[in-house]
Design a protein around this motif. Structure first.
Motif, mmCIF file in Angstrom:
data_model
loop_
_atom_site.group_PDB
_atom_site.id
_atom_site.type_symbol
_atom_site.label_atom_id
_atom_site.label_comp_id
_atom_site.label_asym_id
_atom_site.label_seq_id
_atom_site.Cartn_x
_atom_site.Cartn_y
_atom_site.Cartn_z
ATOM 1 N N ARG A 127 0.793 -0.942 -0.022
ATOM 2 C CA ARG A 127 -0.023 0.031 0.051
ATOM 3 C C ARG A 127 0.838 1.176 -0.065
ATOM 4 N NH1 ARG A 127 -1.351 3.093 4.049
ATOM 5 N NH2 ARG A 127 -1.048 1.283 5.650
ATOM 6 N N CYS A 128 0.564 2.474 -0.779
ATOM 7 C CA CYS A 128 1.231 3.317 -0.715
ATOM 8 C C CYS A 128 0.996 4.273 0.592
ATOM 9 C CB CYS A 128 0.773 4.440 -2.141
ATOM 10 S SG CYS A 128 1.308 3.517 -3.632
ATOM 11 N N PHE A 129 1.776 5.273 0.698
ATOM 12 C CA PHE A 129 1.740 6.258 1.782
ATOM 13 C C PHE A 129 2.318 7.582 1.337
ATOM 14 C CE2 PHE A 129 3.465 8.394 5.299
ATOM 15 C CZ PHE A 129 2.453 8.581 6.205
ATOM 16 N N PRO A 130 1.472 8.572 1.511
ATOM 17 C CA PRO A 130 0.192 8.875 2.198
ATOM 18 C C PRO A 130 -1.021 8.489 1.556
ATOM 19 C CG PRO A 130 1.030 11.002 1.511
ATOM 20 C CD PRO A 130 2.102 9.987 1.328
ATOM 21 N N ASN A 131 -0.893 8.246 0.024
ATOM 22 C CA ASN A 131 -2.068 7.927 -0.893
ATOM 23 C C ASN A 131 -2.496 6.643 -0.606
ATOM 24 O OD1 ASN A 131 -4.081 8.063 -2.797
ATOM 25 N ND2 ASN A 131 -2.688 8.266 -4.465
ATOM 26 N N TYR A 132 -3.067 6.106 0.287
ATOM 27 C CA TYR A 132 -3.407 4.941 0.776
ATOM 28 C C TYR A 132 -4.546 4.072 -0.270
ATOM 29 C CZ TYR A 132 -7.803 6.439 2.543
ATOM 30 O OH TYR A 132 -9.178 7.139 2.532
ATOM 31 N N LYS A 133 -5.067 4.596 -1.275
ATOM 32 C CA LYS A 133 -5.837 4.073 -2.124
ATOM 33 C C LYS A 133 -5.158 3.433 -3.374
ATOM 34 C CE LYS A 133 -10.043 6.640 -1.064
ATOM 35 N NZ LYS A 133 -11.243 7.543 -1.607
ATOM 36 N N ASP A 134 -3.898 3.687 -3.278
ATOM 37 C CA ASP A 134 -3.139 2.992 -4.422
ATOM 38 C C ASP A 134 -2.141 2.038 -3.942
ATOM 39 O OD1 ASP A 134 -4.311 4.467 -6.348
ATOM 40 O OD2 ASP A 134 -2.783 6.182 -5.959
ATOM 41 N N PHE A 135 -1.477 1.278 -4.572
ATOM 42 C CA PHE A 135 -0.558 0.311 -4.181
ATOM 43 C C PHE A 135 0.612 0.358 -5.187
ATOM 44 C CE2 PHE A 135 -4.462 -1.293 -2.991
ATOM 45 C CZ PHE A 135 -4.190 -1.789 -1.579
ATOM 46 N N LYS A 136 1.707 0.190 -4.877
ATOM 47 C CA LYS A 136 3.158 0.279 -5.606
ATOM 48 C C LYS A 136 3.912 -0.951 -5.566
ATOM 49 C CE LYS A 136 5.348 2.484 -1.439
ATOM 50 N NZ LYS A 136 6.024 3.791 -1.038
ATOM 51 N N ASN A 137 4.816 -1.116 -6.405
ATOM 52 C CA ASN A 137 5.889 -2.122 -6.338
ATOM 53 C C ASN A 137 7.210 -1.357 -5.847
ATOM 54 O OD1 ASN A 137 4.026 -3.967 -7.507
ATOM 55 N ND2 ASN A 137 4.510 -3.273 -9.583
ATOM 56 N N GLU A 138 7.752 -2.143 -4.815
ATOM 57 C CA GLU A 138 9.238 -1.718 -4.366
ATOM 58 C C GLU A 138 10.091 -2.852 -4.503
ATOM 59 O OE1 GLU A 138 7.947 1.314 -0.549
ATOM 60 O OE2 GLU A 138 9.042 -0.619 -0.098
ATOM 61 N N VAL A 139 11.179 -2.518 -5.504
ATOM 62 C CA VAL A 139 12.226 -3.566 -5.656
ATOM 63 C C VAL A 139 13.169 -3.971 -4.349
ATOM 64 C CG1 VAL A 139 13.959 -4.159 -7.176
ATOM 65 C CG2 VAL A 139 12.009 -3.018 -8.033
ATOM 66 N N ILE A 140 13.377 -4.965 -3.954
ATOM 67 C CA ILE A 140 14.251 -5.262 -2.858
ATOM 68 C C ILE A 140 15.336 -6.236 -3.352
ATOM 69 C CG2 ILE A 140 14.674 -6.284 -0.560
ATOM 70 C CD1 ILE A 140 11.649 -6.159 -0.496
ATOM 71 N N ARG A 141 16.730 -5.422 -2.977
ATOM 72 C CA ARG A 141 18.072 -6.207 -3.456
ATOM 73 C C ARG A 141 18.418 -7.122 -2.526
ATOM 74 N NH1 ARG A 141 21.988 -5.307 -7.587
ATOM 75 N NH2 ARG A 141 22.786 -7.250 -7.721
ATOM 76 N N ILE A 142 18.667 -8.357 -2.854
ATOM 77 C CA ILE A 142 18.952 -9.289 -1.583
ATOM 78 C C ILE A 142 20.302 -10.033 -2.074
ATOM 79 C CG2 ILE A 142 18.398 -11.332 -0.526
ATOM 80 C CD1 ILE A 142 15.506 -10.519 -0.966
#
Length: 703
Positions: free
Chosen positions: A393-408
């Motif tokens: 979920r996005c913040f502060p625009n909680y009505k949208d969702f986002k993709n976050e890339v994690i490097r492991i």
């Protein structure tokens, strides 16, 4: 979701007669696990609200009550759960549904319980735990479960239980029982059962394969029917029907299909029409036909033991098209690890579910990311590095969702992994001590191993979770104390079912507890992934009760201990509480000291002098006008204007005195009395710290 309008048509407008079935007619029953969860939520909505993050004690009782009724009627259930959408066939549908949960979260944020489309975070884990306790067979399959549910029902020659319109298309010999028709509260089971052959007869279909034309022309969760195709169907004259649009579409399609002797003939007719109108729709129609034949095939696919093949066989592939590790597959099939862990293997796109939380804060999923990264590092320990995408979920625009890339980088995430750990099996073959070290490192508790093992087994896991939660989420001290005390009360069998939930809800506390549950869930999966170097909790309902925690929190703020009066803690309980508190915060805590401290504290007086210079008050007044539009000075707000000599008085003396037997230094003493000496008057100011609006009363007395 299934096929739009079909359930409404069958229930309200068709001439299809559902048969009657009773418990004595059943020996086995295949149950759609995901539909069952939502059915129980609707059935026990008042007892299991989502408003406090989860009433797992009441929810487990509901699960057990249903299972016990099945057992009394000599019915053996088999639950099948949806799995990883490894081919992303339902990705668009899942995104739509996830956005739909925003409405539920908004409802909870206003203090109103949602319609139970939004599950508490640990619901699936709780059901799996309950099924194990009652020796009920269950399985997590590849992708959508509908096809496997229908095939298993045909293999076992029994009905299936669900709440999905897709099952009106599957030809199941034992029939389909809609959950909404099930009656079982009095201990006897009865329901209505649907048979596809009856539907085929009523629709005047000359060939059973015409059933596939319904989702082909209307659409379902996997396939969206081309608008031009439906428009072509609409040119057929339809009998007068004035129902809802979706139901009118179903009637129109049924009447259209009845004019053909087979589905192939129907498709050929449409292709001929579309070749002149929209050739692009022909490809959509052909692909849809192949998809329908594959999706709605209810014939068991395996020649050998179907259940054994369901467990061992998989169509899932890793991101590089290799076979999924059999050890990981076994853990997944039996609910030891979740869908997100398998998504990291098959898709590298992880769809993190929404949970009851405060949408005006960053998602609670972030609290457990460090643990999830450890899980990803173990699963992919054979790689030097990898990138995974989490949908949150996005913040502060909680009505949208986002993709976050994690490097492991696995070796950096888990330094203790030896160079010889090149596969997941190598990690599993490590000694118990090394696997335990990985678990403790994930929650930054390596130095507390000995202290954790001093606790009883059922509290060790909860202490680790709470330590990590307290360190990284920094909850309020009262929230921590309420949670710790609730562990002990739940172990003693205390129930919050009778507690009045009015005026308990606090949004900030809900979010904090949502973070705790996310940490609990991820650490549980990590522990299972490492083959339990620490005993996993056997009863989630004995570790979390949202309403109980909220009630304890309110009583702590109010300086009361009603619950502890009803269910007192023994010295041994206080000893456990003290040990847990030392693990979590480094300081001891017992109930007697913090909830009922009045008789232990001697009365003391302290005085503080606050000097307000004219220049200071002038600055304060200017700042207040900028911020609020109104002037503010120290003298104005500590005592009414008429009690202050405006020209001469430049100091205010505040003397703090305990009221009767209450100590202001106590963490639970929220009602403080202040004697304020202003000019030649003495005013008694009673301040209630627990009040949300900060009201205070001021009474004038003589010197």
């Amino acid at each position: 979701m299934g096929i739009p309008g079909l359930t409404s048509y069958v229930n309200n407008f068709s001439s299809v007669k559902l048969g009657k079935i009773v418990g004595s007619d059943l020996e086995q029953l295949v149950i759609d696990g995901n539909a069952f969860i939502f059915y129980i939520f609707r059935h026990y909505r008042e007892q299991c609200p989502s408003l406090f993050g989860g009433q797992y004690s009441e929810l487990r009782k509901a699960f057990e009550e249903f299972l016990s009724v099945l057992k009394r009627n000599n019915i053996r259930p088999y639950l099948v759960f949806d799995g990883v959408d490894f081919d992303e066939a339902k990705r668009k549908t899942k995104e739509v549904r996830k956005r739909g949960t925003v409405l539920d979260v908004e409802s909870i944020n206003m203090g109103v319980d949602c319609k139970n489309r939004l599950k508490p975070s640990l619901t699936t884990e709780l059901l799996v735990e309950t099924l194990r306790a009652h020796d009920v067979q269950f399985l997590f399959v590849d992708g959508d479960a509908d096809k496997k549910v229908a095939q298993l029902a045909n293999y076992l020659k029994c009905p299936l239980l669900s709440n999905d319109s897709d099952f009106y298309i599957y030809q199941v010999a034992g029939g389909y029982i809609p959950l909404d028709t099930l009656e079982w509260e009095d201990g006897a089971i009865s329901a209505q059962v649907y048979y596809a052959k009856e539907f085929i007869t009523r629709c005047k279909f000359s060939n059973p394969d015409l059933l596939l034309g319904i989702p082909l022309l209307i659409g379902n969760d996997f396939y969206s029917a081309h608008a031009v195709i439906l428009a072509e169907v609409a040119e057929f004259k339809m009998s007068g029907f004035g129902g809802p649009k979706r139901t009118r579409d179903v009637v129109m399609v049924l009447e259209f299909l009845a004019k053909f002797s087979s589905l192939n003939e129907c498709v050929e007719y449409l292709e001929a029409k579309l070749s002149r109108r929209d050739p692009g729709a022909i490809d959509s129609l052909k692909k849809g036909l192949e998809l329908m034949k594959r999706v709605y095939n209810a014939i068991p696919e395996y020649d050998r033991d179907f259940i054994e093949e369901l467990e061992s066989h998989t169509d899932m592939k890793t991101y590089d098209n290799s076979t999924v590790d059999p050890l990981l597959l076994t853990l997944y099939r039996h609910g030891k690890i979740g869908l997100n862990e398998m998504e990291s293997i098959c898709c590298r796109w992880i769809d993190l579910p929404q949970s009851p939380e405060d949408v005006h804060q960053p998602t609670s999923q972030l609290a457990s990311r460090r643990i999830r990264v450890t899980i990803y590092a173990i699963i992919h320990c054979h790689l030097e590095s990898l990138d995974l995408t989490e949908n949150i979920r996005c913040f502060p625009n909680y009505k949208d969702f986002k993709n976050e890339v994690i490097r492991i980088i696995p070796r950096e995430v888990i330094p203790s992994l030896t160079p010889f750990c090149k596969t997941f099996k190598d990690v599993c073959d490590l000694s118990v001590e090394k696997r335990r070290d990985i678990l403790f490192q994930a929650v930054d508790c390596s130095s507390l191993t000995a202290k954790v093992y001093e606790l009883p087994g059922y509290l060790q896991f909860a202490a680790l979770v709470t330590r990590y939660w307290f360190t990284f989420c920094q909850p309020d001290a009262y929230e921590l104390r309420s949670l710790l005390v609730s562990f002990l009360l739940l172990q003693k069998g205390y129930s919050s079912a009778s507690i009045n939930q009015r005026r308990l809800f606090r949004l900030r506390v809900l979010h904090s507890l949502a973070q705790w549950q996310q940490i609990f869930k991820c650490l549980l999966h990590l522990n299972n992934l490492l083959y339990e170097p620490l005993s996993s909790p056997s009863c989630i309902s004995r570790l979390y009760d949202g309403k109980l925690i909220f009630t304890l929190l309110k009583q702590l703020h109010d300086g009361k201990s009603t619950i502890l009066g009803d269910c007192p803690l023994s010295p041994d309980d206080n000893d456990k509480l003290c040990k847990m508190s030392i693990i979590v915060t480094g300081e001891p805590y017992t109930v007697g000291k913090h909830i009922a401290p009045r008789r232990r504290i001697k009365k003391k007086e302290c005085s503080v002098t606050v000097v307000a210079k004219p220049d200071d008050n002038n600055k304060l007044c200017k700042m207040s006008i900028i911020v609020t539009g109104e002037p503010y000075t120290v003298g104005k707000h500590i005592a009414p204007r008429r009690q202050i000599k405006k020209k001469k008085e430049r100091s205010v003396t505040v003397v703090a005195k305990p009221k009767s037997k209450t100590s202001p230094t106590s963490a639970a003493a929220n009602h403080l009395s202040f004697g304020v000496s202003v000019s030649n008057k003495f005013a008694l100011l009673s301040l209630d710290e627990s009040s949300d609006d900060g009201d205070c009363s001021l009474s004038e007395t003589s010197d």
